[in-house]
Motif scaffolding. Structure first.
Motif, PDB file in Angstrom:
ATOM      1  N   ALA A 154      44.433  43.183  48.412  1.00  0.00           N
ATOM      2  CA  ALA A 154      45.250  42.054  47.966  1.00  0.00           C
ATOM      3  C   ALA A 154      44.666  40.719  48.432  1.00  0.00           C
ATOM      4  CB  ALA A 154      46.675  42.202  48.494  1.00  0.00           C
ATOM      5  N   GLU A 169      41.328  40.042  46.488  1.00  0.00           N
ATOM      6  CA  GLU A 169      41.542  39.642  45.100  1.00  0.00           C
ATOM      7  C   GLU A 169      42.114  38.226  45.003  1.00  0.00           C
ATOM      8  OE1 GLU A 169      43.542  41.420  41.017  1.00  0.00           O
ATOM      9  OE2 GLU A 169      44.491  41.912  42.942  1.00  0.00           O
ATOM     10  N   SER A 170      43.120  37.925  45.815  1.00  0.00           N
ATOM     11  CA  SER A 170      43.748  36.607  45.729  1.00  0.00           C
ATOM     12  C   SER A 170      42.805  35.499  46.195  1.00  0.00           C
ATOM     13  CB  SER A 170      45.056  36.577  46.524  1.00  0.00           C
ATOM     14  OG  SER A 170      44.856  37.017  47.846  1.00  0.00           O
ATOM     15  N   LYS A 188      46.442  34.981  43.184  1.00  0.00           N
ATOM     16  CA  LYS A 188      47.549  35.932  43.298  1.00  0.00           C
ATOM     17  C   LYS A 188      47.053  37.371  43.155  1.00  0.00           C
ATOM     18  CE  LYS A 188      50.539  32.534  40.993  1.00  0.00           C
ATOM     19  NZ  LYS A 188      51.424  32.290  39.827  1.00  0.00           N
ATOM     20  N   SER A 189      47.758  38.268  43.820  1.00  0.00           N
ATOM     21  CA  SER A 189      47.442  39.692  43.715  1.00  0.00           C
ATOM     22  C   SER A 189      48.707  40.519  43.919  1.00  0.00           C
ATOM     23  CB  SER A 189      46.393  40.096  44.745  1.00  0.00           C
ATOM     24  OG  SER A 189      46.180  41.504  44.712  1.00  0.00           O
ATOM     25  N   LYS A 190      48.831  41.591  43.134  1.00  0.00           N
ATOM     26  CA  LYS A 190      49.955  42.518  43.283  1.00  0.00           C
ATOM     27  C   LYS A 190      49.526  43.821  43.953  1.00  0.00           C
ATOM     28  CE  LYS A 190      52.726  40.785  39.408  1.00  0.00           C
ATOM     29  NZ  LYS A 190      53.429  41.122  38.142  1.00  0.00           N
ATOM     30  N   GLU A 191      48.298  43.839  44.459  1.00  0.00           N
ATOM     31  CA  GLU A 191      47.813  45.026  45.163  1.00  0.00           C
ATOM     32  C   GLU A 191      48.672  45.284  46.403  1.00  0.00           C
ATOM     33  OE1 GLU A 191      45.465  47.167  44.569  1.00  0.00           O
ATOM     34  OE2 GLU A 191      44.421  46.293  42.848  1.00  0.00           O
ATOM     35  N   MET A 206      54.041  40.171  46.176  1.00  0.00           N
ATOM     36  CA  MET A 206      52.813  39.525  45.693  1.00  0.00           C
ATOM     37  C   MET A 206      52.138  38.781  46.835  1.00  0.00           C
ATOM     38  SD  MET A 206      52.331  36.813  42.548  1.00  0.00           S
ATOM     39  CE  MET A 206      52.841  38.017  41.310  1.00  0.00           C
ATOM     40  N   THR A 207      50.823  38.800  46.859  1.00  0.00           N
ATOM     41  CA  THR A 207      50.053  38.023  47.835  1.00  0.00           C
ATOM     42  C   THR A 207      49.536  36.760  47.164  1.00  0.00           C
ATOM     43  OG1 THR A 207      49.373  40.021  49.031  1.00  0.00           O
ATOM     44  CG2 THR A 207      48.056  38.039  49.369  1.00  0.00           C
ATOM     45  N   LYS A 208      49.797  35.619  47.783  1.00  0.00           N
ATOM     46  CA  LYS A 208      49.345  34.336  47.247  1.00  0.00           C
ATOM     47  C   LYS A 208      48.557  33.589  48.312  1.00  0.00           C
ATOM     48  CE  LYS A 208      53.122  33.485  43.948  1.00  0.00           C
ATOM     49  NZ  LYS A 208      54.153  32.503  43.533  1.00  0.00           N
ATOM     50  N   MET A 256      40.258  34.894  43.511  1.00  0.00           N
ATOM     51  CA  MET A 256      40.887  34.181  42.398  1.00  0.00           C
ATOM     52  C   MET A 256      41.047  32.694  42.735  1.00  0.00           C
ATOM     53  SD  MET A 256      44.472  35.089  40.430  1.00  0.00           S
ATOM     54  CE  MET A 256      43.840  36.731  40.053  1.00  0.00           C
TER      55      MET A 256
END
Length: 257
Positions: A124, A127-128, A115-118, A93-95, A131
């Motif tokens: 990733a 998106e993170s 957070k992103s699970k890409e 996961m990317t945070k 967010m």
């Protein structure tokens, strides 16, 4: 019943504390965006600087890249916030989260973690970061028009200024006034705040020198091309001084803080 009252009191204090820290960003005119964050290998990698500035603009802030020539009304660096994006280590996961700091490196605001699970890095990070900016948008930023003190002691009332001045003896180091940057100098370097000092970048932009704070505002530990020395203010100019073959070398450096 007492336990419930205690929990409600703690919750109320937490909410008030968050509101106060969130409102404090309104005291700053604009945000400076670096072209490279610590977890990146190159400037604007994955378009992170572009995405950062775009999100700040959507959130109501005026934003400038660190290598931009700022308008005259933004010349006081302590009236600006400096953005940083931090990465939390996480498995699969990317945070990311956003920090907004003042000119002394103090964190004024920290966003929620995005957070992103890409699996694709660019997707990733994008998106993170987007967010994380949801909470930044929730600040509803609007410049208050207040003036943030450039000097950390500004606003403090001294009962007897004459007595204080008389207390300074020759044995005590007296800070030299900060040199005024020559914005027409083609070799002008721009200071970006870091956790322990500053990094100086050129117009490329490229990190030319790293500075570490000392007890004096007119002197820094300086590192350039692997050479460690000091950056000192003298005669309204900055000088990078270091030893080479047992001889002291002094190079003039033009810096805009």
């Amino acid at each position: 019943m007492m336990r419930i009252k205690f929990l409600l009191t703690v919750l109320f204090i937490s909410v008030i504390g968050f509101a106060q820290s969130a409102e404090s960003v309104n005291d700053y005119k604009a945000v400076v965006v670096p072209l490279k964050y610590d977890f990146m290998k190159s400037d604007n990698q994955y378009r992170m600087a572009t995405i950062s500035k775009g999100n700040l603009t959507k959130a109501g802030f005026q934003a400038f890249y660190a290598n931009e020539e700022l308008p005259a009304e933004f010349s006081d660096r302590c009236q600006l916030l400096y953005m940083d994006v931090r990465k939390d280590n996480a498995f699969l996961m990317t945070k990311l989260f956003v920090e907004l700091k003042d000119c002394y490196g103090k964190v004024i605001y920290t966003s929620e973690v995005g957070k992103s699970k890409e699996k694709d890095y660019e997707a990733a990070y994008r998106e993170s970061l987007n967010m994380a900016f949801i909470s930044v948008n929730g600040l509803h930023y609007k410049y208050s028009g207040k003036t943030v003190a450039s000097n950390p002691r500004a606003g403090m009332i001294t009962a007897a200024p004459v007595a204080v001045a008389a207390a300074v003896t020759p044995s005590q180091p007296v800070a030299t006034p900060a040199p005024v940057a020559d914005v027409t100098d083609p070799n002008l370097l721009y200071a970006q705040p870091t956790e322990n000092g500053f990094q100086l970048i050129d117009k490329t932009p490229k990190v030319v020198m790293k500075l570490l704070k000392t007890s004096r505002p007119d002197s820094f530990i300086a590192i350039k091309d692997g050479v460690q020395g000091t950056l000192n203010a003298k005669d309204n100019q900055w000088f990078f001084e270091y030893y080479q073959n047992d001889k002291l070398v002094s190079e003039k450096v033009s810096v805009k803080f």
